[in-house]
Design a protein around this motif. Structure first.
Motif, short mmCIF file in Angstrom:
data_model
loop_
_atom_site.label_atom_id
_atom_site.label_comp_id
_atom_site.label_asym_id
_atom_site.label_seq_id
_atom_site.Cartn_x
_atom_site.Cartn_y
_atom_site.Cartn_z
N ARG A 85 0.81 -1.21 0.00
CA ARG A 85 0.00 0.00 0.00
C ARG A 85 0.85 1.27 0.00
NH1 ARG A 85 -5.41 -0.17 0.51
NH2 ARG A 85 -6.35 -2.19 0.97
N VAL A 88 3.06 2.79 6.04
CA VAL A 88 2.19 2.37 7.13
C VAL A 88 2.64 3.03 8.42
CG1 VAL A 88 1.26 0.42 8.43
CG2 VAL A 88 1.75 0.15 5.98
N HIS A 90 2.29 2.92 12.39
CA HIS A 90 1.90 2.03 13.48
C HIS A 90 1.95 2.81 14.79
CE1 HIS A 90 2.95 -1.45 10.78
NE2 HIS A 90 3.83 -0.56 10.34
N SER A 107 4.06 -5.60 8.02
CA SER A 107 4.03 -4.55 7.00
C SER A 107 5.32 -4.53 6.19
CB SER A 107 3.80 -3.21 7.68
OG SER A 107 3.88 -2.15 6.74
N ASN A 112 6.11 -2.63 2.49
CA ASN A 112 5.78 -1.24 2.78
C ASN A 112 6.93 -0.48 3.46
OD1 ASN A 112 2.74 -1.00 2.17
ND2 ASN A 112 2.88 -2.89 3.38
N ASN A 114 7.66 2.18 6.60
CA ASN A 114 7.00 2.15 7.90
C ASN A 114 7.45 3.28 8.82
OD1 ASN A 114 5.46 -0.62 8.10
ND2 ASN A 114 7.39 -1.02 7.02
N PHE A 396 -2.24 -4.74 4.73
CA PHE A 396 -1.06 -3.98 4.32
C PHE A 396 -0.81 -4.05 2.81
CE2 PHE A 396 0.62 -4.99 8.80
CZ PHE A 396 0.05 -3.83 9.31
#
Length: 403
Positions: A85, A88, A90, A107, A112, A114, A396
């Motif tokens: 995606r 991310v 978190h 993820s 991804n 992060n 994710f």
């Protein structure tokens, strides 16, 4: 925003710069190598061995388990074309020190970039983890992960969280209901998505007849497994059992319960470290409050490391529970008698002395309003890609359809 948060990885990219770094393919060799390297480091670190949750994390990250994750994802995805995606964010909880790594790595493994916001609450486990991660990311061999990773700490500040939220494609909130509500007020991009893991409550189920039939070695194994489920995080993990349900007739339940707790108290004498003073006070307040509000019996115990409150009628009483070895108990004549308890706040049902097929049949008869996972004693704290009913590997990633 640079002056407003502490970046825990020297030389880490600014959040605005992450979007310029392309995602990696899912389960890229660079990702696998980094996760495997951290696994090896945790397993070798003498300091980590004093924390069982770090040992469990190290074993979860082994290459063999990563291979199983990859195979399971492919099997579940089928012919779907999945891509990362993007970025991310978190938001890690304060009650479980290792959860940020599981969330981040799922993820990371799906390709991804992060941003991980760690709790500011002091934690030796988190400090050990961050130190090991920082050392690995300083190694040029892991530069592809370093340029896609930002680990930060900062005191609660909506403006900082809003800044991180503005650059993410997925926002993952781990925390209590208040944390979820607060962060949900902050916007994310119209094209971004969000998943939240709020307060949950977990149960333990024990088959009284099977307990009474079991030999001493089996009972010892169940006792140790139950202790690990409940006491690793001072019973504050969402998946730690708080209400113990005894399945069987009155005579079986009384005998099984008395034997179980007698053995459990013996186990506590040699294995449990002292809780904080506030924990003991909180438990006293909780049991006294419950005694006023409901029909209960306070069961005598030899140590305040264990507090038992017997409920005449099974109920969650989740707002009164404070952890630290406080257990509500009740009897169930049948599994169906558990159904009224099962709302969406119920996460994990851990069990002993009940056949797995019986539990599968119980779930299959009619949709349950609650329970996200059912696991044997000793596995309540095991992390899996499907959590609270969400398949995080799919969360994710996004699917591209080709007609």
């Amino acid at each position: 925003m640079m002056a407003d948060f502490d970046s825990l990885i020297p030389g880490a990219p600014l959040p605005e710069a992450l979007r310029d770094v392309p995602p990696l393919p899912a389960f890229a060799e660079a990702s696998l190598a980094f996760v495997e390297a951290l696994s090896a480091r945790l397993i070798r670190m003498p300091e980590a061995r004093t924390y069982p949750e770090l040992t469990a994390l190290g074993f979860w990250m082994r290459r063999a388990n990563l291979g199983r994750l990859r195979s399971n994802m492919k099997a579940r995805a089928g012919a779907a074309l999945l891509v990362p995606r993007g970025t991310v964010l978190h938001i890690a909880p304060s009650n479980v020190d290792t959860i940020f790594v599981y969330s981040w790595f799922l993820s990371l493994l799906t390709g991804n970039r992060n941003i991980v916001r760690l709790s500011s609450k002091p934690s030796p486990q988190a400090d050990l983890l961050v130190g090991a991660i920082a050392e690995l990311l300083a190694d040029p061999a892991h530069s592809e992960i370093a340029q896609r990773t930002l680990l930060v700490r900062y005191a609660a500040d909506d403006s900082i969280t809003a800044g991180f939220s503005a650059v993410c494609d997925v926002r993952v909130i781990w925390g209590g209901n208040n944390t979820v509500e607060q962060i949900r007020r902050l916007p994310i991009a119209p094209t971004a998505t969000e998943v939240a893991f709020a307060n949950k409550y977990s149960l333990a189920l024990i088959g009284s007849a099977r307990w009474l039939e079991a030999d001493a070695s089996q009972k010892t194994a169940w006792i140790e497994a139950f202790y690990n489920d409940a006491y690793w995080f001072d019973q504050m993990a969402c998946s730690s059992p708080r209400l113990v349900l005894w399945l069987g007739d009155t005579g079986q339940v009384q005998c099984a319960s008395a034997d179980f707790w007698a053995r459990f108290e013996q186990y506590l004498e040699s294995n449990q470290q002292r809780f904080g003073d506030a924990d003991y006070v909180n438990k006293l307040v909780a049991e006294d409050t419950l005694a006023i509000e409901a029909n209960v019996s306070i069961c005598p115990t030899s140590s305040n490391d264990l507090v038992r409150v017997w409920l005449d009628e099974p109920a969650l009483h989740d707002t009164l529970h404070c952890g630290a070895g406080l257990f509500f108990e009740a009897a169930l004549p049948t599994l169906d008698a558990m159904r009224p308890l099962l709302n969406r706040t119920v996460q994990t049902l851990s069990y002993a002395g009940v056949e797995t097929q019986v539990l599968r049949d119980f779930v299959a008869v009619t949709p349950l309003a609650g329970i996200d996972r059912i696991v044997p004693f000793g596995h309540a704290l095991d992390f899996a890609p499907v959590w609270d009913g969400f398949d995080l590997l799919r969360v994710f990633m996004r699917e591209i359809s080709v007609a």
